[in-house]
Design an enzyme around this catalytic site. Structure first.
Site, PDB file in Angstrom:
ATOM      1  N   LYS A   1     -18.397 -11.013 -28.509  1.00 41.81           N
ATOM      2  CA  LYS A   1     -17.165 -11.465 -29.172  1.00 41.81           C
ATOM      3  C   LYS A   1     -16.396 -10.245 -29.683  1.00 41.81           C
ATOM      4  CE  LYS A   1     -16.006 -15.625 -31.746  1.00 41.81           C
ATOM      5  NZ  LYS A   1     -15.058 -16.166 -30.785  1.00 41.81           N
TER       6      LYS A   1
ATOM      7  N   GLU B   1     -14.692 -19.578 -18.212  1.00 38.19           N
ATOM      8  CA  GLU B   1     -14.424 -20.267 -19.483  1.00 38.19           C
ATOM      9  C   GLU B   1     -12.939 -20.194 -19.775  1.00 38.19           C
ATOM     10  OE1 GLU B   1     -16.057 -18.445 -23.020  1.00 38.19           O
ATOM     11  OE2 GLU B   1     -16.126 -16.479 -22.077  1.00 38.19           O
TER      12      GLU B   1
ATOM     13  N   ARG C   1     -25.496 -13.213 -32.765  1.00 37.48           N
ATOM     14  CA  ARG C   1     -24.499 -12.850 -31.739  1.00 37.48           C
ATOM     15  C   ARG C   1     -23.671 -11.659 -32.215  1.00 37.48           C
ATOM     16  NH1 ARG C   1     -20.942 -17.691 -29.602  1.00 37.48           N
ATOM     17  NH2 ARG C   1     -19.827 -17.315 -31.555  1.00 37.48           N
TER      18      ARG C   1
END
Ligand code: PLP
Ligand code: COI
Length: 341
Positions: A184, A220, A82
């Site tokens: 992220k 989220e 990721r």
């Protein structure tokens, strides 16, 4: 092994400096070999890319002490991948997956005295991050970067631990369609700070973000994905291109299906459906699974049938199975557990 004199049971989710961290620099198109250092300070130019244009991304994972006394991490290769994806979207170089996992191993080993004992409820949180370190004044990517990884022992992300929390539907947006919500990037968190402080000031624990385009679909929270349980015990999680692909959520969907024999659905979730769910939880490395008892929609309250006292029964089973796997009490799927020592 001798452990540090820390009150493990009463740790919150905050920074405690540990002994060693890993650092590697990218210059002239290549990463150096990387070292452990006891220096917790970063010294960079005043005009560094990270300071001017927020060219930075990070990861989060944990080290655990298992029932039989080993130290392990959970699926670090997925965090590594990721970070590769985050870096690519932010025009930063790839830090190779094997090197990331090696850095995790080195930092955990070097700080083994800070890995909380089995059964303490605490864990060693690992924070890998990368940022543009060379000077840029025009809007463009830096050409030098630093990758670092430090460790800090933590307790539960939400104060009450497994006690259900109250969240509110947020009018601010977290991530635009085709933006950076799926990676992220530090910038995703910078722009959520106002919203989380506002939520706290109004007495809520977290924000439920809806999709920015229509404000009709559940996305989220600021730091975790959602899982819902239907009244007929199906586990449902929102599908969206603008949420972070949570490793905890992906693992939980596997656990629900393969360990608990439950039906699972990853699909768009309309906010209008939320009132019909039996259970709701926030899932992530920091959050683990934090049950949600109440959702405030502009003064209209949705009370989850699981209530404000304890986790719903399916959430509890998911929690127990996932943490059982992480702590070595339940056999893990192949490749999920990375043994450090
Ligand atoms: N969503 C956001 C915005 C996060 O910051 C995190 C934390 O990493 C998650 C979801 C959960 O992801 P993971 O389970 O990989 O920790
Ligand atoms: C994590 O769960 O690791 C996160 O990064 C969420 C939050 C602490 C930012």
């Amino acid at each position: 092994m001798k452990k540090k004199d820390i009150d493990w049971q009463n740790l919150g989710f905050s920074y405690i400096q540990t002994d060693q961290r890993y650092v590697s620099n990218f210059k002239d198109g290549a990463w150096d070999e990387g070292v452990l250092t006891s220096d917790a300070n970063v010294v960079i130019n005043e005009c560094a890319g990270v300071l001017q244009y927020c060219q930075a991304c990070f990861e989060g994972l944990k080290a655990y002490t298992t029932e039989d006394g080993k130290i392990v991490t959970f699926r670090p290769d997925l965090n590594a991948q990721r970070m590769v994806d985050s870096a690519a979207r932010l025009v930063m170089p790839e830090f190779p997956v094997e090197r990331f996992v090696d850095a995790v191993t080195q930092v955990v080993k070097a700080n083994a005295e800070y890995v909380p004992p089995y059964g303490s409820g605490a864990t060693l949180y690992l924070r890998p991050y990368m940022f543009g370190s060379s000077a840029v004044i025009g809007v463009k990517p830096a050409d030098e970067f630093q990758f670092r990884l430090f460790a800090t022992p933590v307790g539960p992300y939400f104060k009450g631990g497994a006690k259900p929390i109250t969240i509110r539907v947020c009018d601010f947006d977290r991530a635009a369609p085709h933006g950076t919500g799926h990676i992220k990037a530090g910038l995703n968190y910078a722009m959520s700070l106002y919203a989380i402080m506002d939520a706290h000031n109004q007495g809520f624990d977290e924000n439920m973000y809806l999709d920015a385009a229509t404000h009709t679909k559940v996305e989220e929270t600021g730091g975790a994905n959602f899982i819902f349980v239907t009244k007929d015990n199906k586990v449902v999680t929102p599908k969206s291109d603008s949420i972070l692909p949570s490793i905890t959520r992906r693992s939980l969907m596997h656990v629900a299906k393969e360990y608990l024999g439950l039906e699972v659905e990853e699909r768009e979730v309309c906010f209008d459906e939320v009132k019909d769910f039996a259970e709701c939880g926030l899932c992530g490395t920091a959050a683990v699974i934090s049950p949600v008892g109440k959702i405030d929609d502009h003064g209209k309250e949705i009370l989850l049938p699981s209530g404000m006292e304890e986790m719903g029964p399916i959430t509890k089973k998911l929690y127990d199975t996932l943490t059982g796997i992480q702590m070595g009490k339940i056999e893990a799927p192949k490749g999920w557990i990375h043994v450090i020592e």
